[in-house]
Design an enzyme around this catalytic site. Sequence first.
Site, mmCIF file in Angstrom:
data_model
loop_
_atom_site.group_PDB
_atom_site.id
_atom_site.type_symbol
_atom_site.label_atom_id
_atom_site.label_comp_id
_atom_site.label_asym_id
_atom_site.label_seq_id
_atom_site.Cartn_x
_atom_site.Cartn_y
_atom_site.Cartn_z
ATOM 1 N N ASN A 107 -1.200 -8.272 0.664
ATOM 2 C CA ASN A 107 0.154 -8.056 0.119
ATOM 3 C C ASN A 107 0.884 -9.368 -0.150
ATOM 4 O O ASN A 107 1.966 -9.366 -0.722
ATOM 5 C CB ASN A 107 0.984 -7.149 1.041
ATOM 6 C CG ASN A 107 1.495 -7.896 2.268
ATOM 7 O OD1 ASN A 107 0.920 -8.915 2.668
ATOM 8 N ND2 ASN A 107 2.553 -7.400 2.858
ATOM 9 N N LYS B 85 -2.728 -3.879 -4.057
ATOM 10 C CA LYS B 85 -3.130 -4.615 -2.847
ATOM 11 C C LYS B 85 -4.650 -4.810 -2.754
ATOM 12 O O LYS B 85 -5.114 -5.847 -2.296
ATOM 13 C CB LYS B 85 -2.623 -3.896 -1.593
ATOM 14 C CG LYS B 85 -1.105 -3.946 -1.447
ATOM 15 C CD LYS B 85 -0.672 -3.322 -0.132
ATOM 16 C CE LYS B 85 0.820 -3.159 -0.076
ATOM 17 N NZ LYS B 85 1.285 -2.644 1.218
ATOM 18 N N SER C 133 12.101 -1.509 -5.877
ATOM 19 C CA SER C 133 11.685 -2.425 -4.811
ATOM 20 C C SER C 133 12.895 -3.127 -4.184
ATOM 21 O O SER C 133 13.774 -3.618 -4.881
ATOM 22 C CB SER C 133 10.738 -3.482 -5.375
ATOM 23 O OG SER C 133 10.521 -4.478 -4.398
ATOM 24 N N ASP D 176 1.699 -6.718 6.530
ATOM 25 C CA ASP D 176 2.236 -5.390 6.856
ATOM 26 C C ASP D 176 2.131 -5.083 8.352
ATOM 27 O O ASP D 176 3.084 -4.603 8.969
ATOM 28 C CB ASP D 176 1.493 -4.297 6.070
ATOM 29 C CG ASP D 176 1.866 -4.291 4.605
ATOM 30 O OD1 ASP D 176 2.997 -4.702 4.272
ATOM 31 O OD2 ASP D 176 1.027 -3.884 3.779
#
Length: 276
Positions: free
Chosen positions: A89, A68, A17, A105
């Site tokens: 998220n 999510k 990540s 997003d």
Amino acid sequence: MNSLDRYAVFGSPIKHSKSPRIHQLFAEQTEQVLQYTAELVDAEQFEVAVSHFFSNGGRGLNCTVPLKELAWQYAPHKTERAQLAKAVNTLIMQVDGSLLGDNTDGIGLVTDLMLNHHICLKHKKILILGAGGATRGIILPLQEQMPLSVTVANRTVAKAVSIANEFKHKGLVTGCGYSDLAGQRFDLILNATSASLTGELPPLADTLLAEQGSCYDLAYANEPTAFVRWGQSQHAIHSLDGLGMLVEQAAEAFYLWRGVRPDTKAVIQTLATERQ
Ligand code: ATR
């Protein structure tokens, strides 16, 4: 107890990540004192891990694959964009102690397209490839930019039709299969399938992209993805991957948590350099 404001991203896998690096750069740039870590959390551990995190100084949380949808179920309050996306998220600890679930997003994508790359969405024909969670997260923010139409094409046609039905009260959106796209041209083609991750491509005709059209892969990798290469082969004005969206969705979360907007261009530049 740690007195720093704590933030984290939960997911599985999580090792690669970029979120801790992005938020560290945001924090340095805006002189915010905070800690942001990446934690390996799978679906079975999710509820216990979230509740532990917020009982121990957690102020905000990002959730990524495969969490999510669970975060969406968990959040007692949700923004409209998260509600429709059926995916969260970003979790925000509000001043009254309750948790708000958001989905940043789509706004991250729209900001990258419009502000960073000056791609106009108004009155444009937009094609989204794929009808999974990634597509759900971006439809409403795209519709809010008043495109001429949004078309969702998917291998499993019923999923595309079903998503279109859920969003049609917000603007013109239709669902179809890839073969139904014959004869149509789009100003912007977004790849929201997970095909990129395995180097695959949906079946795309060479006639799909309009003159002066652009392509955008929601996924990103150190090398150009199969879809980014397809866009280049179609002479797209822009054929971009999702690094900018990643930074912009993080910036939106950072703003929700800290009330400060970081300069994303500098951070995108740093990450682009670091991946070379
Ligand atoms: P995400 O949350 O990333 O959207 P997902 O919900 O599993 O992941 O959805 C993955 C999407 O990529 C789906 O639309 C899937 O198509 P199907 O619904 O028909 O399975 C699409 N996809 C994955 N691999 C693909 C491939 N090789 N070609 C075309 N579409 C693909």
